[in-house]
Design a protein around this motif. Structure first.
Motif, PDB file in Angstrom:
ATOM      1  N   ILE A 100     -46.503  17.609  16.813  1.00  0.00           N
ATOM      2  CA  ILE A 100     -47.806  17.053  17.178  1.00  0.00           C
ATOM      3  C   ILE A 100     -48.037  15.667  16.574  1.00  0.00           C
ATOM      4  CG2 ILE A 100     -49.147  18.159  15.343  1.00  0.00           C
ATOM      5  CD1 ILE A 100     -50.209  17.858  19.007  1.00  0.00           C
ATOM      6  N   SER A 101     -47.537  15.417  15.371  1.00  0.00           N
ATOM      7  CA  SER A 101     -47.754  14.099  14.748  1.00  0.00           C
ATOM      8  C   SER A 101     -46.989  13.010  15.505  1.00  0.00           C
ATOM      9  CB  SER A 101     -47.348  14.118  13.278  1.00  0.00           C
ATOM     10  OG  SER A 101     -45.977  14.416  13.145  1.00  0.00           O
ATOM     11  N   LEU A 102     -45.781  13.312  16.007  1.00  0.00           N
ATOM     12  CA  LEU A 102     -45.044  12.333  16.811  1.00  0.00           C
ATOM     13  C   LEU A 102     -45.806  12.032  18.105  1.00  0.00           C
ATOM     14  CD1 LEU A 102     -41.329  13.591  16.598  1.00  0.00           C
ATOM     15  CD2 LEU A 102     -42.375  11.686  15.362  1.00  0.00           C
ATOM     16  N   TYR A 103     -46.335  13.079  18.710  1.00  0.00           N
ATOM     17  CA  TYR A 103     -47.058  12.930  19.966  1.00  0.00           C
ATOM     18  C   TYR A 103     -48.344  12.116  19.767  1.00  0.00           C
ATOM     19  CZ  TYR A 103     -49.671  14.099  24.156  1.00  0.00           C
ATOM     20  OH  TYR A 103     -50.410  14.022  25.306  1.00  0.00           O
ATOM     21  N   GLU A 104     -49.080  12.403  18.721  1.00  0.00           N
ATOM     22  CA  GLU A 104     -50.356  11.696  18.475  1.00  0.00           C
ATOM     23  C   GLU A 104     -50.140  10.203  18.240  1.00  0.00           C
ATOM     24  OE1 GLU A 104     -53.390  12.821  18.814  1.00  0.00           O
ATOM     25  OE2 GLU A 104     -52.663  14.802  19.355  1.00  0.00           O
ATOM     26  N   ALA A 105     -48.963   9.809  17.756  1.00  0.00           N
ATOM     27  CA  ALA A 105     -48.697   8.398  17.479  1.00  0.00           C
ATOM     28  C   ALA A 105     -48.329   7.604  18.734  1.00  0.00           C
ATOM     29  CB  ALA A 105     -47.556   8.286  16.461  1.00  0.00           C
ATOM     30  N   LEU A 106     -48.154   8.264  19.885  1.00  0.00           N
ATOM     31  CA  LEU A 106     -47.757   7.575  21.115  1.00  0.00           C
ATOM     32  C   LEU A 106     -48.941   6.906  21.787  1.00  0.00           C
ATOM     33  CD1 LEU A 106     -45.467  10.306  22.760  1.00  0.00           C
ATOM     34  CD2 LEU A 106     -44.748   8.317  21.421  1.00  0.00           C
ATOM     35  N   PRO A 107     -48.678   5.802  22.527  1.00  0.00           N
ATOM     36  CA  PRO A 107     -49.750   5.198  23.332  1.00  0.00           C
ATOM     37  C   PRO A 107     -50.174   6.164  24.450  1.00  0.00           C
ATOM     38  CG  PRO A 107     -47.821   3.745  23.219  1.00  0.00           C
ATOM     39  CD  PRO A 107     -47.439   5.036  22.584  1.00  0.00           C
ATOM     40  N   ALA A 108     -51.368   6.013  24.963  1.00  0.00           N
ATOM     41  CA  ALA A 108     -51.922   6.929  25.971  1.00  0.00           C
ATOM     42  C   ALA A 108     -51.043   7.042  27.212  1.00  0.00           C
ATOM     43  CB  ALA A 108     -53.329   6.490  26.352  1.00  0.00           C
ATOM     44  N   GLU A 109     -50.521   5.900  27.703  1.00  0.00           N
ATOM     45  CA  GLU A 109     -49.697   5.963  28.924  1.00  0.00           C
ATOM     46  C   GLU A 109     -48.385   6.714  28.687  1.00  0.00           C
ATOM     47  OE1 GLU A 109     -48.939   1.901  27.019  1.00  0.00           O
ATOM     48  OE2 GLU A 109     -50.713   3.061  27.564  1.00  0.00           O
ATOM     49  N   HIS A 110     -47.852   6.638  27.480  1.00  0.00           N
ATOM     50  CA  HIS A 110     -46.625   7.378  27.163  1.00  0.00           C
ATOM     51  C   HIS A 110     -46.915   8.870  26.997  1.00  0.00           C
ATOM     52  CE1 HIS A 110     -44.317   3.583  25.619  1.00  0.00           C
ATOM     53  NE2 HIS A 110     -44.665   3.508  26.888  1.00  0.00           N
ATOM     54  N   LYS A 111     -48.096   9.199  26.488  1.00  0.00           N
ATOM     55  CA  LYS A 111     -48.461  10.610  26.347  1.00  0.00           C
ATOM     56  C   LYS A 111     -48.473  11.310  27.700  1.00  0.00           C
ATOM     57  CE  LYS A 111     -51.293  10.276  22.183  1.00  0.00           C
ATOM     58  NZ  LYS A 111     -52.651  10.403  21.621  1.00  0.00           N
ATOM     59  N   GLU A 112     -49.025  10.632  28.712  1.00  0.00           N
ATOM     60  CA  GLU A 112     -49.082  11.237  30.056  1.00  0.00           C
ATOM     61  C   GLU A 112     -47.673  11.443  30.616  1.00  0.00           C
ATOM     62  OE1 GLU A 112     -50.395  13.108  33.228  1.00  0.00           O
ATOM     63  OE2 GLU A 112     -51.658  12.526  31.536  1.00  0.00           O
ATOM     64  N   LEU A 113     -46.815  10.446  30.440  1.00  0.00           N
ATOM     65  CA  LEU A 113     -45.430  10.581  30.919  1.00  0.00           C
ATOM     66  C   LEU A 113     -44.696  11.707  30.190  1.00  0.00           C
ATOM     67  CD1 LEU A 113     -44.430   6.831  31.275  1.00  0.00           C
ATOM     68  CD2 LEU A 113     -44.726   8.480  33.129  1.00  0.00           C
ATOM     69  N   VAL A 114     -44.899  11.807  28.892  1.00  0.00           N
ATOM     70  CA  VAL A 114     -44.257  12.864  28.106  1.00  0.00           C
ATOM     71  C   VAL A 114     -44.673  14.232  28.634  1.00  0.00           C
ATOM     72  CG1 VAL A 114     -44.245  13.970  25.834  1.00  0.00           C
ATOM     73  CG2 VAL A 114     -43.834  11.520  26.015  1.00  0.00           C
ATOM     74  N   HIS A 115     -45.955  14.414  28.926  1.00  0.00           N
ATOM     75  CA  HIS A 115     -46.436  15.690  29.480  1.00  0.00           C
ATOM     76  C   HIS A 115     -45.715  16.045  30.774  1.00  0.00           C
ATOM     77  CE1 HIS A 115     -49.573  17.639  27.222  1.00  0.00           C
ATOM     78  NE2 HIS A 115     -50.089  16.456  26.898  1.00  0.00           N
ATOM     79  N   GLN A 116     -45.370  15.037  31.572  1.00  0.00           N
ATOM     80  CA  GLN A 116     -44.697  15.260  32.850  1.00  0.00           C
ATOM     81  C   GLN A 116     -43.176  15.368  32.711  1.00  0.00           C
ATOM     82  OE1 GLN A 116     -45.894  12.024  35.392  1.00  0.00           O
ATOM     83  NE2 GLN A 116     -48.062  12.399  35.026  1.00  0.00           N
ATOM     84  N   GLY A 117     -42.658  15.146  31.486  1.00  0.00           N
ATOM     85  CA  GLY A 117     -41.212  15.170  31.287  1.00  0.00           C
ATOM     86  C   GLY A 117     -40.522  13.950  31.868  1.00  0.00           C
TER      87      GLY A 117
END
Length: 158
Positions: free
Chosen positions: A36-53
């Motif tokens: 979760i700490s790695l994920y929280e440090a990502l920019p918003a646009e990267h978070k959405e892409l990560v969720h989609q794989g």
């Protein structure tokens, strides 16, 4: 006898837990929950892409790990006057085998027995192939490629 049964039960429980852990899903959602700490440090646009794989140029290695998982292989080198790193992701492709064979045998006993015939034995094995590669320059995604597995392979053995 009781210690033997207790040991057998412990061994069976350990084996079952290993099997269940190896079958656990490895999705972006699971990787995010564990990091979760790695994920929280990502920019918003990267978070959405990560969720989609999915990944995009400029993403960090942490973001790619969360999106795609741990690579099967990492290669490091030097190209165009700059160091680079390539992560390769491996998948498995089914290969079908069909073999016809003859057999001949002798048995035991006073007079023995004699057998012969032909057989057919289809089987499936799985061969690894490079399904995707991600190229990093300066610790960020520079390019990537995804390869299709192609049609299943058929091998016939006479």
């Amino acid at each position: 006898m009781m210690p033997f049964l207790r040991s057998l039960a412990l061994l069976a429980t350990a084996a079952a837990s290993l099997v269940s852990m190896s079958c656990a899903p490895n999705t972006p959602r699971v990787r995010i929950q564990h990091n979760i700490s790695l994920y929280e440090a990502l920019p918003a646009e990267h978070k959405e892409l990560v969720h989609q794989g999915r990944i995009a140029k400029g993403m960090s290695k942490h973001a790619v790990y969360l999106a795609l998982g741990r690579p099967g292989r990492k290669l490091r080198g030097f190209r165009d006057d700059a160091p680079f790193e390539r992560w390769d992701y491996t998948r498995l492709r089914p290969t079908y085998h069909h073999s016809f064979h003859g057999y001949h045998g002798y048995g035991n006993g006073r007079h023995g027995y004699h057998t012969h015939g032909i057989g057919f034995s289809p089987s499936v094995s799985y061969l690894p192939y490079r399904a995707a590669s991600v190229l990093f320059k300066r610790e960020k995604v520079d390019s990537w490629e995804q390869l299709s597995p192609g049609p299943p392979m058929h091998r016939y053995h006479p």
